[in-house]
Design a protein around this motif. Structure first.
Motif, PDB file in Angstrom:
ATOM      1  N   GLY A 109       0.806  -1.228   0.000  1.00  0.00           N
ATOM      2  CA  GLY A 109       0.000   0.000   0.000  1.00  0.00           C
ATOM      3  C   GLY A 109       0.833   1.269   0.000  1.00  0.00           C
ATOM      4  N   LYS A 110       2.059   1.187  -0.531  1.00  0.00           N
ATOM      5  CA  LYS A 110       2.946   2.362  -0.564  1.00  0.00           C
ATOM      6  C   LYS A 110       2.303   3.530  -1.299  1.00  0.00           C
ATOM      7  N   GLY A 111       1.694   3.213  -2.462  1.00  0.00           N
ATOM      8  CA  GLY A 111       1.093   4.259  -3.298  1.00  0.00           C
ATOM      9  C   GLY A 111      -0.048   4.960  -2.575  1.00  0.00           C
TER      10      GLY A 111
ATOM     11  N   VAL B 112       8.940  12.356  -9.264  1.00  0.00           N
ATOM     12  CA  VAL B 112       8.195  11.527 -10.223  1.00  0.00           C
ATOM     13  C   VAL B 112       9.166  10.526 -10.851  1.00  0.00           C
ATOM     14  N   SER B 113       8.821   9.254 -10.773  1.00  0.00           N
ATOM     15  CA  SER B 113       9.693   8.198 -11.290  1.00  0.00           C
ATOM     16  C   SER B 113       9.541   8.040 -12.800  1.00  0.00           C
ATOM     17  N   MET B 114      10.515   7.361 -13.370  1.00  0.00           N
ATOM     18  CA  MET B 114      10.435   7.005 -14.788  1.00  0.00           C
ATOM     19  C   MET B 114      10.144   5.503 -14.865  1.00  0.00           C
TER      20      MET B 114
ATOM     21  N   THR C   2       9.035   1.999 -17.691  1.00  0.00           N
ATOM     22  CA  THR C   2       8.749   1.492 -19.033  1.00  0.00           C
ATOM     23  C   THR C   2       7.414   0.749 -19.045  1.00  0.00           C
ATOM     24  N   ARG C   3       6.728   0.693 -17.888  1.00  0.00           N
ATOM     25  CA  ARG C   3       5.458  -0.040 -17.918  1.00  0.00           C
ATOM     26  C   ARG C   3       4.389   0.797 -18.624  1.00  0.00           C
ATOM     27  N   ALA C   4       3.325   0.099 -19.067  1.00  0.00           N
ATOM     28  CA  ALA C   4       2.270   0.789 -19.811  1.00  0.00           C
ATOM     29  C   ALA C   4       1.519   1.751 -18.889  1.00  0.00           C
ATOM     30  N   GLN C   5       1.116   2.840 -19.474  1.00  0.00           N
ATOM     31  CA  GLN C   5       0.338   3.849 -18.739  1.00  0.00           C
ATOM     32  C   GLN C   5      -1.041   3.267 -18.420  1.00  0.00           C
ATOM     33  N   ARG C   6      -1.485   3.379 -17.157  1.00  0.00           N
ATOM     34  CA  ARG C   6      -2.817   2.876 -16.801  1.00  0.00           C
ATOM     35  C   ARG C   6      -3.844   3.980 -17.022  1.00  0.00           C
ATOM     36  N   PRO C   7      -5.119   3.592 -17.212  1.00  0.00           N
ATOM     37  CA  PRO C   7      -6.146   4.617 -17.417  1.00  0.00           C
ATOM     38  C   PRO C   7      -6.127   5.625 -16.264  1.00  0.00           C
TER      39      PRO C   7
ATOM     40  N   ASP D 167       2.214  11.125 -12.770  1.00  0.00           N
ATOM     41  CA  ASP D 167       2.287   9.832 -12.078  1.00  0.00           C
ATOM     42  C   ASP D 167       3.645   9.177 -12.333  1.00  0.00           C
ATOM     43  N   TYR D 168       4.057   9.197 -13.556  1.00  0.00           N
ATOM     44  CA  TYR D 168       5.360   8.674 -13.983  1.00  0.00           C
ATOM     45  C   TYR D 168       5.770   9.436 -15.236  1.00  0.00           C
ATOM     46  N   PHE D 169       7.047   9.317 -15.564  1.00  0.00           N
ATOM     47  CA  PHE D 169       7.482   9.648 -16.921  1.00  0.00           C
ATOM     48  C   PHE D 169       7.467   8.309 -17.656  1.00  0.00           C
TER      49      PHE D 169
ATOM     50  N   LEU E  58      19.363   8.046 -10.369  1.00  0.00           N
ATOM     51  CA  LEU E  58      19.864   7.872  -8.998  1.00  0.00           C
ATOM     52  C   LEU E  58      19.836   6.388  -8.645  1.00  0.00           C
ATOM     53  N   GLU E  59      18.765   5.727  -9.048  1.00  0.00           N
ATOM     54  CA  GLU E  59      18.605   4.286  -8.836  1.00  0.00           C
ATOM     55  C   GLU E  59      17.628   3.793  -9.869  1.00  0.00           C
ATOM     56  N   TYR E  60      17.651   2.500 -10.117  1.00  0.00           N
ATOM     57  CA  TYR E  60      16.618   1.909 -10.961  1.00  0.00           C
ATOM     58  C   TYR E  60      16.555   0.425 -10.659  1.00  0.00           C
ATOM     59  N   ALA E  61      15.418  -0.171 -10.974  1.00  0.00           N
ATOM     60  CA  ALA E  61      15.269  -1.609 -10.763  1.00  0.00           C
ATOM     61  C   ALA E  61      14.365  -2.159 -11.842  1.00  0.00           C
ATOM     62  N   GLU E  62      14.503  -3.458 -12.090  1.00  0.00           N
ATOM     63  CA  GLU E  62      13.561  -4.099 -12.992  1.00  0.00           C
ATOM     64  C   GLU E  62      12.560  -4.807 -12.105  1.00  0.00           C
TER      65      GLU E  62
ATOM     66  N   TYR F 129      11.240  -1.526 -16.216  1.00  0.00           N
ATOM     67  CA  TYR F 129      12.169  -0.671 -15.483  1.00  0.00           C
ATOM     68  C   TYR F 129      11.397   0.392 -14.711  1.00  0.00           C
ATOM     69  N   TYR F 130      11.896   0.681 -13.516  1.00  0.00           N
ATOM     70  CA  TYR F 130      11.402   1.811 -12.719  1.00  0.00           C
ATOM     71  C   TYR F 130      12.642   2.510 -12.182  1.00  0.00           C
ATOM     72  N   GLY F 131      12.659   3.808 -12.190  1.00  0.00           N
ATOM     73  CA  GLY F 131      13.835   4.471 -11.649  1.00  0.00           C
ATOM     74  C   GLY F 131      13.599   5.930 -11.333  1.00  0.00           C
ATOM     75  N   THR F 132      14.564   6.484 -10.590  1.00  0.00           N
ATOM     76  CA  THR F 132      14.485   7.872 -10.128  1.00  0.00           C
ATOM     77  C   THR F 132      15.455   8.744 -10.912  1.00  0.00           C
TER      78      THR F 132
ATOM     79  N   GLU G 203       9.129   7.277  -3.565  1.00  0.00           N
ATOM     80  CA  GLU G 203       8.369   6.061  -3.230  1.00  0.00           C
ATOM     81  C   GLU G 203       8.832   5.001  -4.208  1.00  0.00           C
ATOM     82  N   ILE G 204       9.630   4.059  -3.720  1.00  0.00           N
ATOM     83  CA  ILE G 204      10.270   3.098  -4.622  1.00  0.00           C
ATOM     84  C   ILE G 204      10.270   1.696  -4.014  1.00  0.00           C
ATOM     85  N   GLU G 205      10.499   0.681  -4.872  1.00  0.00           N
ATOM     86  CA  GLU G 205      10.563  -0.681  -4.337  1.00  0.00           C
ATOM     87  C   GLU G 205      11.940  -0.902  -3.675  1.00  0.00           C
ATOM     88  N   VAL G 206      12.085  -2.074  -3.047  1.00  0.00           N
ATOM     89  CA  VAL G 206      13.228  -2.262  -2.136  1.00  0.00           C
ATOM     90  C   VAL G 206      14.610  -2.336  -2.801  1.00  0.00           C
TER      91      VAL G 206
HETATM   92  P1  5GP Z   1       3.328   0.350 -10.119  1.00  0.00           P
HETATM   93  O1  5GP Z   1       3.614  -0.305 -11.440  1.00  0.00           O
HETATM   94  O2  5GP Z   1       2.290  -0.393  -9.332  1.00  0.00           O
HETATM   95  O3  5GP Z   1       3.040   1.819 -10.248  1.00  0.00           O
HETATM   96  O4  5GP Z   1       4.672   0.264  -9.262  1.00  0.00           O
HETATM   97  C1  5GP Z   1       5.314  -0.952  -9.049  1.00  0.00           C
HETATM   98  C2  5GP Z   1       6.402  -0.809  -8.008  1.00  0.00           C
HETATM   99  O5  5GP Z   1       7.443   0.048  -8.495  1.00  0.00           O
HETATM  100  C3  5GP Z   1       5.935  -0.180  -6.689  1.00  0.00           C
HETATM  101  O6  5GP Z   1       6.453  -0.991  -5.635  1.00  0.00           O
HETATM  102  C4  5GP Z   1       6.569   1.179  -6.687  1.00  0.00           C
HETATM  103  O7  5GP Z   1       6.868   1.605  -5.363  1.00  0.00           O
HETATM  104  C5  5GP Z   1       7.840   0.902  -7.448  1.00  0.00           C
HETATM  105  N1  5GP Z   1       8.444   2.107  -8.022  1.00  0.00           N
HETATM  106  C6  5GP Z   1       7.820   3.231  -8.478  1.00  0.00           C
HETATM  107  N2  5GP Z   1       8.717   4.125  -8.891  1.00  0.00           N
HETATM  108  C7  5GP Z   1       9.941   3.583  -8.678  1.00  0.00           C
HETATM  109  C8  5GP Z   1      11.283   4.045  -8.881  1.00  0.00           C
HETATM  110  O8  5GP Z   1      11.559   5.145  -9.337  1.00  0.00           O
HETATM  111  N3  5GP Z   1      12.291   3.192  -8.563  1.00  0.00           N
HETATM  112  C9  5GP Z   1      12.066   1.958  -8.036  1.00  0.00           C
HETATM  113  N4  5GP Z   1      13.122   1.220  -7.735  1.00  0.00           N
HETATM  114  N5  5GP Z   1      10.819   1.495  -7.829  1.00  0.00           N
HETATM  115  C10 5GP Z   1       9.780   2.292  -8.136  1.00  0.00           C
END
Ligand code: 5GP
Length: 209
Positions: free
Chosen positions: A18-20, A37-39, A41-46, A53-55, A72-76, A81-84, A102-105
């Motif tokens: 429930g981070k979001g 705002v994170s970046m 590659t996942r599809a944009q949700r409605p 919400d994201y780039f 700064l960081e990124y993860a798959e 990909y998600y990253g800052t 707000e990012i994953e671990v």
């Molecule tokens: P969702 O696809 O549901 O928006 O996000 C999936 C997961 O990616 C969530 O756990 C969210 O916290 C994480 N997330 C969102 N932005 C980033 C980011 O910039 N970096 C990382 N490492 N995780 C992120």
């Protein structure tokens, strides 16, 4: 950290905790920090807005940013990909404003390596059954995917020892309030304020600290 730099707050925790939702609650009211705002590659949700919400970017664009050292960081995570992006974080902190991630671990661990004096807050589920219920209610995953996420959640929960604070998400409102209090308290830490006083004393040629 120099005396007038903002505080970097890393809010993280297992998938589905429930981070979001807690983050949205934190940003509903008035506060003094900026959301990075994170970046992805996942599809944009409605309903999601690019740049808010994201780039939303392609894998090629994202990988280019990684290569250029602009993250700064990124993860798959679940195949995307998600990253800052680094620039916004640096500029905002330099301007003396706090930045909230707000990012994953996996990403949080990378930030811990690079910015050890950031504040790390782990959002934990009250228990795993509750987490399973939440993932089921969300209705976006198959039963198999939910089991996979729970296995991952167990591993992720074991990472909480590397954080500074653990907030249990039993009630969204309460969890959000607690995070805000943690941030406020962090600003009062001796090592964050001592520099200011040292400077004042230096000006007055008093060496007390
Ligand atoms: P969702 O696809 O549901 O928006 O996000 C999936 C997961 O990616 C969530 O756990 C969210 O916290 C994480 N997330 C969102 N932005 C980033 C980011 O910039 N970096 C990382 N490492 N995780 C992120």
């Amino acid at each position: 950290m120099t005396k007038d730099r903002g505080l970097l707050i890393v809010f993280s925790g297992p998938s589905g905790v429930g981070k979001g939702t807690v983050r949205a609650k934190i940003f509903e009211g008035k506060n003094d920090f900026s959301y990075s705002v994170s970046m992805t590659t996942r599809a944009q949700r409605p309903g999601e807005v690019d740049g808010k919400d994201y780039f939303f970017r392609t894998r090629e664009q994202f990988e280019e940013k990684i290569r250029a050292g602009l993250m700064l960081e990124y993860a798959e995570y679940v195949g995307n990909y998600y990253g800052t992006p680094l620039e916004y974080v640096n500029e905002t902190l330099d301007a003396g404003k706090d930045v909230f991630l707000e990012i994953e671990v996996q990403g949080a661990l990378q930030v811990k390596e690079k910015v050890p004096d950031a504040v790390f807050v782990f959002l934990a589920p009250p228990d795993l059954r509750e987490l399973r219920d939440r993932l089921t209610r969300r209705g976006t995953d198959s039963a198999e995917a939910i089991e996979g996420r729970l296995v991952k959640a167990r591993e992720e929960i074991s990472l909480m020892k590397d954080y500074d604070y653990v907030v249990v998400n039993d009630e969204v409102e309460k969890a959000a309030e607690l995070v805000k209090k943690i941030i406020a308290a962090e600003h009062t830490r001796v090592e964050r304020v001592v520099e200011k006083y040292r400077e004042i004393f230096e000006k007055e040629e008093v060496t007390l600290l």
